[in-house]
Design a protein around this motif. Structure first.
Motif, PDB file in Angstrom:
ATOM      1  N   ARG A 114      11.064  15.312  41.496  1.00 35.37           N
ATOM      2  CA  ARG A 114      10.665  16.448  42.345  1.00 35.37           C
ATOM      3  C   ARG A 114      10.977  17.778  41.669  1.00 35.37           C
ATOM      4  O   ARG A 114      10.148  18.699  41.653  1.00 35.37           O
ATOM      5  CB  ARG A 114      11.392  16.363  43.689  1.00 35.37           C
ATOM      6  N   TYR A 164      12.158  12.462  50.140  1.00 39.89           N
ATOM      7  CA  TYR A 164      11.851  13.691  49.404  1.00 39.89           C
ATOM      8  C   TYR A 164      10.348  13.977  49.316  1.00 39.89           C
ATOM      9  O   TYR A 164       9.927  14.840  48.556  1.00 39.89           O
ATOM     10  CB  TYR A 164      12.449  13.616  48.005  1.00 39.89           C
ATOM     11  N   ILE A 166       7.799  12.302  48.098  1.00 36.98           N
ATOM     12  CA  ILE A 166       7.171  11.959  46.826  1.00 36.98           C
ATOM     13  C   ILE A 166       6.424  10.648  47.015  1.00 36.98           C
ATOM     14  O   ILE A 166       6.966   9.674  47.550  1.00 36.98           O
ATOM     15  CB  ILE A 166       8.228  11.801  45.708  1.00 36.98           C
TER      16      ILE A 166
END
Length: 605
Positions: A114, A164, A166
């Motif tokens: 990220r 997160y 992703i």
């Protein structure tokens, strides 16, 4: 001069899913191609915006780390079992039995991606060694049952990806498997098994399909199924796997390696985007829906001796080069046996992420260059109403000359960490021609040591004159993909315009061959002919120098000076090359990989 103007406009698309054979003409080259229309715009939308993802090669082979019985094994690390013909039981006992990545932290791993500006991760769930990096009920040859680690790292990774935001994808070697006796193929485990007894269909039904089903059923949303090495695979198997995948994950994307890369026919609509060859970036510009897969070192899987790390600058330039050609970049890391990525690679990725925080508008959601030619200073990406000039090599004289842009320019500025730095520019049409030039004065020095981005805002839909003309330094670049080709006669031809008469040296720029190990220049020593407006010159192709290419991949460009020409007056000319054995196939390994021809003024004393 032939004039080829393109207009970039928004269009309503009415896609049909299917296969057909059509005649197409691209960059002046007529060819028969298989055209596939896919009804996949909706599921591809996020991927087209994302541009940048993390590839992870991780498996039992990292325990060996490129060494076997005290010997450093050449080549890429994940193929060590095949190269040294390590017996399955030895691989299981001595290497899987010692695989204990106690330092693996899924949250930290996903944060690394990220923070590098990546939007998705693809990890090897099973590579060619046949070892499942997750808890598989199909085969005990897996991370939970066969290692002291005893845990499922993919489960932890899937949880972290969700945390997160992703996207997650799984790599699965669907055809090659050195653990299973029935995985018959050209890379078969014939040191443990007898190929005469192998029945591929049995492997497919017992292991390949059931494990893919596990991966797409037990880890939540899976955005990509990334399959590999389908050479010789019957299309029926590719169809079966794709249909199962979409029944389990309707929005999943599937890469082109699900089927034999040489296959052209019904069924090609099964995949969503094309995966290029390893560490290879297509020479064509602004292709549709493709990805480059590139390593951060010389190997995909971790090797102790492999410390040839790509710098942040190299990674940024590869990323922007790929985006300029309409693609995405899947950048690989190889964690070690403890589960950690080398700190030097982590730092490079962090620096890339910092750059993207400030200059990411040239990457995310951007489209490829509207120009049908390359530039010696860098590459171009675009969004509606704006061009991004990505300056890799600071031009002599401190300015960029861009020919062919016919739109009125509203403003030009450099992107900086503080905002926009206005730059002076001038638009003009060359006297007695229809050639449009935009001259942009650059800052005194690069704004970014990784890649300086110059934004050009323009009015209206793009109108580009694609004619090949000299730039402000009177250099003419003739790209391979813009040549008119007669393959049977071994002839290439380019039409171009000369603005300044005089003598010019002619340089041919080609690439080293696209191999994992020991890149070599193929095609040297050939005799051929250079002809400009009827005047022919014989030459023998030799290496006169090398230069690094913008893509910073393992092979160099090779410079060959093939002659001198003289133009007595301005006007339209034709340059022909004949007699060269050139590489025309997909990955350009079977002959001279010609990139471009360049005409450079010979300065008068």
């Amino acid at each position: 001069m032939k004039k080829n103007v393109i207009r970039c406009v928004l269009m309503c698309l009415f896609p049909l899913t299917g296969f057909s054979e059509v005649q197409t003409e691209a960059a002046g080259n007529a060819a028969t191609v298989h055209h596939v229309e896919r009804d996949n715009d909706e599921r591809l939308a996020w991927w087209r915006e994302a541009k940048f993802g993390l590839f992870v090669h991780w498996g039992v082979y990292v325990v060996l780390a490129g060494e076997y019985q005290g010997e450093t094994v050449p080549g890429i690390g994940e193929w060590i079992q095949y190269k040294k013909q390590i017996p399955k039981q030895e691989y299981l006992k001595d290497y899987a039995g010692k695989f204990n990545p106690t330092e693996f932290n899924a949250n930290a791993f996903v944060r690394m991606a990220r923070d590098a500006g990546m939007k998705f991760i693809v990890i090897t769930a099973k590579h060619h060694d046949g070892f499942a990096m997750y808890d598989s009920a199909v085969s005990a040859y897996n991370m939970v049952d066969a290692t002291p680690y005893g845990k499922d790292p993919l489960k932890a990774l899937a949880k972290a990806c969700k945390k997160y935001d992703i996207r997650l994808g799984f790599y699965y070697s669907h055809r090659i498997d050195w653990e299973h006796p029935d995985a018959i193929c050209d890379r078969y485990n014939d040191w443990d098994y007898n190929p005469t007894n192998a029945v591929f269909d049995r492997y497919w039904k017992e292991k390949s399909m059931p494990q893919v089903k596990e991966l797409l059923s037990q880890y939540g949303d899976v955005s990509l199924l990334w399959v590999d090495m389908a050479r010789g695979l019957d299309i029926k198997y590719a169809r079966e796997m794709a249909e199962m995948a979409r029944s389990l994950q309707p929005d999943i994307l599937i890469n082109s390696r699900i089927m034999d890369e040489g296959y052209e026919g019904p069924g090609m609509e099964l995949w969503d985007y094309e995966t290029s060859s390893d560490n290879y970036i297509h020479p064509q510009l602004d292709m549709k829906d493709w990805e480059a897969i590139v390593t951060t070192t010389d190997s995909w899987g971790h090797k102790k001796v492999d410390t040839n790390f790509r710098s942040a600058k190299q990674i940024v330039q590869v990323l922007v080069s790929v985006v300029s050609k309409g693609g995405n970049l899947l950048l690989n890391v190889g964690p070690d046996a403890t589960g950690v990525v080398d700190p030097a690679i982590q730092q490079h990725l962090k620096n890339v992420g910092v750059w993207l925080d400030h200059y990411g508008e040239t990457v995310y959601s951007a489209k490829g260059t509207p120009f049908s030619r390359t530039h010696d200073w860098g590459v171009i990406t675009r969004k509606p109403g704006i061009l991004y000039l990505n300056v890799f090599e600071w031009p002599a004289g401190g300015f960029i000359d861009l020919s062919g842009l016919q739109n009125k320019v509203k403003s030009v500025y450099a992107l900086t960490e503080e905002g926009k730095l206005p730059l002076s520019y001038k638009q003009k049409v060359i006297k007695n021609t229809s050639v449009h030039h935009l001259n942009v004065m650059l800052p005194d020095r690069p704004v970014s040591v990784l890649n300086t981005v110059i934004a050009v805002e323009h009015e209206g839909d793009l109108e580009i004159d694609q004619s090949m003309v000299q730039d402000a330094r009177c250099i003419t670049r003739l790209d391979f993909f813009n040549a008119e080709r007669d393959d049977e006669a071994k002839k290439l031809a380019w039409d171009f315009n000369v603005l300044r008469p005089g003598r010019y040296k002619v340089k041919l720029i080609s690439s080293e061959s696209q191999h994992h190990e020991n890149p070599e220049w193929v095609g040297g020593g050939q005799s051929a002919t250079l002809q400009v407006n009827g005047k022919a010159t014989e030459f023998v192709l030799k290496q006169d120098g090398v230069l690094k290419n913008f893509n910073q991949i393992p092979w160099n460009y090779v410079i060959s000076r093939i002659g001198d020409v003289e133009f007595e007056k301005p006007g339209d000319y034709t340059l022909e090359l004949s007699g060269l054995d050139l590489a025309y196939e997909k990955y350009r390994t079977k002959g001279l990989a010609l990139n471009y021809v360049e005409l450079v003024p010979i300065e008068q004393p």
